[in-house]
Design an enzyme around this catalytic site. Structure first.
Site, short mmCIF file in Angstrom:
data_model
loop_
_atom_site.label_atom_id
_atom_site.label_comp_id
_atom_site.label_asym_id
_atom_site.label_seq_id
_atom_site.Cartn_x
_atom_site.Cartn_y
_atom_site.Cartn_z
N ASP A 172 0.83 -1.20 0.00
CA ASP A 172 0.00 0.00 0.00
C ASP A 172 0.86 1.25 0.00
OD1 ASP A 172 -2.49 1.37 0.12
OD2 ASP A 172 -2.27 1.62 2.28
N HIS A 256 -4.86 3.22 -6.58
CA HIS A 256 -6.01 3.10 -5.69
C HIS A 256 -7.33 3.07 -6.45
CE1 HIS A 256 -3.39 3.66 -2.20
NE2 HIS A 256 -4.43 3.28 -1.47
N HIS A 259 -7.67 -0.47 -7.20
CA HIS A 259 -8.12 -1.16 -5.98
C HIS A 259 -9.62 -0.96 -5.77
CE1 HIS A 259 -9.53 -0.72 -1.82
NE2 HIS A 259 -8.83 -1.81 -1.59
N HIS A 273 -6.28 -5.16 1.44
CA HIS A 273 -6.26 -3.86 0.77
C HIS A 273 -4.93 -3.59 0.09
CE1 HIS A 273 -6.80 0.56 0.33
NE2 HIS A 273 -5.56 0.62 0.76
#
Length: 364
Positions: A172, A256, A259, A273
């Site tokens: 991340d 992101h 994601h 995540h």
């Protein structure tokens, strides 16, 4: 992209040291806070509750947060906090616990204290919450006009956290450089705030690539070392500084958005995540046609067992699935459009499929 730039640099107070949690009573006392509502996880609370201090001078109530950061959950706990006349909300846990606590506290204008049990996101550091619906689909993130009041980090607690969550946190945080660079590199003039964000983002990448292996070895051996501390502070503090100083110029872009788009697939919810964001980095780089950079990252990904393709996440997408993900990723309000490339569903689908071919061929 907006020209507005608001600095939300840091929590009001941040401290990392051994036994940092034991200072919580002192911090509450000097703030004259005598009634606390404490949110925690399930398994994580069982693992760390022996580290949590006795709060003899503060009336406390403990709540399992429910596993989700949703509007309904925030409304529910805000109602309870009002009935209990709570003076402070305390989060003990990972990113979703922290996000729900911040979302609830903002509704009530209450102080927030966060005791992280993971170094998997910068959620403990940043004044924002990522909000999901009840099915786990990401809806939005809310940015608050007030910083977290206090963050207390005990590295021994984090050393004992799940190994795979630290790896996901590294994935991340690695996105901080690639996502911010895609935006900041377009600027002809970089204000000082942007320069600070860019510096922090580059440091995130450099520290992660050079020190992750030693930090993860510390977890395997259950022995603190300097690299472990560096990775913890990279995932939390440095990562938080990127968006904190860069605002929209340093927050998220392609990775992101990928994601967030994957969350429309129920099968993706079993993936952490950070793993999905790490995959999103590679899709973003493919959109940017930076294949050489992907090849440079692949050994690091394989060393940490970060996913390099859909197959590695046990995802098998139909053409309908690809279309659904691509349409969500390229929706008009998605931050993927902060990239200089023109983003359409077709561009996203092509990048995802080309990445699949590249990474499978590279390691077959």
């Amino acid at each position: 992209m907006t020209s507005n730039l608001i600095v939300r640099g840091a929590p009001q107070e941040y401290e990392l040291k051994l036994n940092a949690w034991q200072d919580l009573p002192k911090h509450l006392e000097r703030r004259n806070l005598k009634k606390a509502m404490i949110f925690h996880g399930d398994k994580s609370w069982e693992a760390v509750k022996n580290y949590f201090p006795e709060l003899t001078k503060c009336e406390t109530s403990f709540y399992y947060y429910g596993g989700k950061c949703t509007d309904d959950a925030a409304a529910h706990y805000a109602e309870i906090a009002e009935k209990e006349q709570t003076q402070v909300l305390i989060a003990v846990g990972g990113g979703k616990v922290a996000d729900l606590t911040k979302l609830t506290a903002y509704r009530l204008n209450l102080p927030i204290i966060i005791l992280p049990t993971l170094a998997a996101t910068c959620a403990a550091y940043t004044p924002l919450s990522v909000v999901y619906d009840d099915e786990g689909v990401m809806l939005r993130y809310d940015i608050f006009p007030k910083a977290t009041d206090l963050v207390l980090i005990d590295p021994q607690v984090l050393l004992e956290s799940p190994y795979e969550l630290m790896v996901a946190g590294i994935g991340d945080t690695l996105a901080k450089w690639y996502e911010s660079d895609a935006i900041i590199s377009q600027l002809a003039v970089k204000p000082i705030e942007i320069q600070v964000a860019e510096f922090a983002a580059r440091k995130c990448r450099d520290i992660l690539l050079s020190e992750s292996d030693a930090a993860l070895q510390a977890m395997k051996e259950q022995q603190l070392n300097p690299s472990f501390i560096d990775i913890v502070e990279t995932n939390i503090l440095l990562a938080g500084m990127v968006g904190g100083f860069g605002d929209e110029y340093g927050r998220t872009s392609g990775a992101h958005s990928i994601h967030d788009a994957l969350t429309v697939l129920p099968d993706s919810h079993k993936q952490l995540h950070g793993n999905k964001v790490a995959y999103g980095i590679l899709v973003q780089l493919m959109i940017e046609q930076k294949v050489a950079e992907i090849r440079q990252l692949l050994p690091f990904y394989h060393q940490l067992n970060l996913p390099t393709n859909l197959k590695a996440m046990d995802l098998s997408l139909s053409e309908e699935d690809f279309q659904q993900v691509a349409e969500r990723a390229s929706a008009p309000d998605e931050m993927i459009h902060f990239m200089k490339e023109t983003i359409t569903p077709e561009v996203v689908i092509q990048a995802m499929k080309e990445l699949e071919t590249l990474t499978i061929d590279a390691w077959s």
